[in-house]
Design an enzyme around this catalytic site. Structure first.
Site, short mmCIF file in Angstrom:
data_model
loop_
_atom_site.label_atom_id
_atom_site.label_comp_id
_atom_site.label_asym_id
_atom_site.label_seq_id
_atom_site.Cartn_x
_atom_site.Cartn_y
_atom_site.Cartn_z
N PRO A 127 -83.00 4.54 -2.30
CA PRO A 127 -83.38 3.13 -2.28
C PRO A 127 -84.38 2.81 -3.38
O PRO A 127 -85.30 3.58 -3.66
CB PRO A 127 -84.02 2.96 -0.89
N GLU A 128 -84.19 1.66 -4.03
CA GLU A 128 -85.06 1.25 -5.12
C GLU A 128 -85.87 0.03 -4.71
O GLU A 128 -85.84 -0.38 -3.55
CB GLU A 128 -84.21 1.01 -6.37
N LYS A 164 -91.62 0.98 -4.89
CA LYS A 164 -90.84 1.86 -4.01
C LYS A 164 -91.63 2.28 -2.77
O LYS A 164 -91.47 3.39 -2.26
CB LYS A 164 -90.39 3.11 -4.78
N ASN A 195 -82.07 4.47 -10.54
CA ASN A 195 -80.93 4.86 -11.37
C ASN A 195 -79.98 3.70 -11.65
O ASN A 195 -79.57 3.48 -12.79
CB ASN A 195 -80.17 6.01 -10.70
#
Length: 409
Positions: A2-3, A54, A183
């Site tokens: 998770p970002e 984050k 990513n």
């Protein structure tokens, strides 16, 4: 993993589900979790959430009630507490009834109502963590979404550091400067800015200043407005934006927030909006390479002069659900049963080969044993005959001695 957008959407989910709900009692941790216990208890408290990059912070706030206070156990307090969560690879929050508690609920907050409901931090891989009485991690930079001015100033003032000598695709994952970028976001940001992934970050960021007009705007839309905005319109708007990389680090994550839902969550049933929003990440026709840290980067065109030598493109993966996701439907159980059956069939084939091998060895031993038996049998018989002959000769000698003694007498 998770970002930034996913963690912010998680905080919005907690605030929406826990609004007006009273929680009570201690915070329960699962037995298998290695994270610390949460020394908090209260007869009645509320839960609110906030995100930064984050990280997600839950604030537990006790409230006064008419019920008489119970004695607090040693080591526990009835004061407001902040718990900072980092989701790891697969963390998320769920608010369910007590009977529908998720399988990997490692931290649980129980409501005061009856029937009881539970807010759970679910983490199938157990890479996530929480910190009681925690604060935002000091090593992380300002949030790219909600602290844009500080984020931009932090990057521009440190461009001369050695960290920016690395490729831009790797620097974008450095949470010291780009807190919230992961990513899939780095792939989308570089694609929209037309910057090759393996170009030195310093050359890309040196010409940017600390001020930007975007900071005066409010790109976060209301949930109702976000649903009305189509994905095609967003793509057209992005084509007309400048290639200011720092501005895209701010606006692209906010687009995911405006989409609503859960953001990047392939296990979710409603994942089509996010897939339609993607322009580069997991899109057909894009190239892939592994960076110097082993992370896969999606891009188009020339990778840049700092691309790793002899780097192979990883195999493309499907958006298939993994065994450790949070889907526990009958369909998932059927898939697991099929995998178990295939595995058992594979195990059954192996002993058959071993059995044939053992039979061959046993047959060869039998042959050898048979030859030895034929040779050894006469020897045994000869030995027994020899014993019989020896016994008979002793009997004859004894008989003759008796006759001689009689004659002498």
């Amino acid at each position: 993993m998770p970002e930034g957008p996913e963690l912010h959407l998680a905080s919005l989910y907690v605030n929406r589900m826990c609004e007006g709900v009273l929680f009570s009692g201690p915070v329960i941790k699962s037995e298998v979790s290695k994270n610390p216990d949460v020394p908090f208890t209260s007869e009645a408290y509320r839960i609110t959430a906030a995100s930064r990059g984050k990280e997600v912070k839950l604030t537990l706030t006790p409230i006064k009630t008419d019920e008489p206070k119970r004695r607090v156990k040693p080591g526990q307090v009835e004061q407001p507490m902040d718990i900072v969560f980092r989701f790891g690879m697969s963390g998320y929050f769920r608010f369910t009834s007590e009977d529908e508690l998720p399988k990997h609920a490692h931290l649980r907050f129980y409501s005061k109502e009856k029937p009881c409901r539970v807010l759970s931090f679910v983490d199938p891989r157990r890479f996530g963590s929480w910190e009681p009485n925690g604060t935002w991690q000091p090593g992380r930079g300002p949030c790219v979404m909600f602290e844009y001015k500080k984020f931009r100033e932090n990057v521009v003032s440190h461009v001369s550091d050695r960290a920016f000598d690395r490729p831009i695709c790797e620097v974008l994952l450095n949470q010291k400067y780009f807190n919230g970028i992961g990513n899939y976001l780095r792939a989308e940001i570089l694609f929209r800015s037309n910057i090759p992934p393996f170009v030195a970050a310093k050359t890309v960021l040196e010409g940017l200043g600390p001020d930007d007009s975007c900071q005066n705007e409010n790109p976060v839309k209301k949930e109702s407005d976000a649903k009305k905005t189509s994905v095609r319109t967003k793509k057209k708007v992005m084509k007309h934006q400048t290639d200011d990389l720092l501005r895209l680090c701010h606006t692209v994550p906010l687009e995911v927030v405006n989409l609503g839902g859960k953001g990047y969550d392939p296990a979710s049933g409603d994942f089509s909006d996010f897939q339609a929003w993607l322009q580069c990440y997991y899109v057909d026709g894009m190239k892939t390479l592994r960076d110097h840290n082993g992370r896969t980067i999606w891009f188009r065109g020339d990778p840049g002069p700092m691309a790793p030598k002899d780097s192979k493109s990883p195999k493309a993966k499907n958006w298939a659900k993994k065994d450790d996701d949070h889907d526990y439907t009958n369909k998932k159980k059927g898939a697991r049963a099929r995998k178990t059956r295939i595995k058992q069939e594979g195990e059954m084939k192996t002993p058959k080969k071993e059995k044939d091998t053992r039979l061959g060895e046993a047959e060869s031993k039998r042959r050898k044993t048979g030859e030895t038996h034929e040779v050894n049998t006469p020897q045994r018989e000869t030995r027994s005959n020899g014993r019989r002959r020896k016994t008979s000769s002793v009997e004859v000698t004894a008989g003759s001695q008796r006759r001689t003694m009689r004659t002498t007498r």
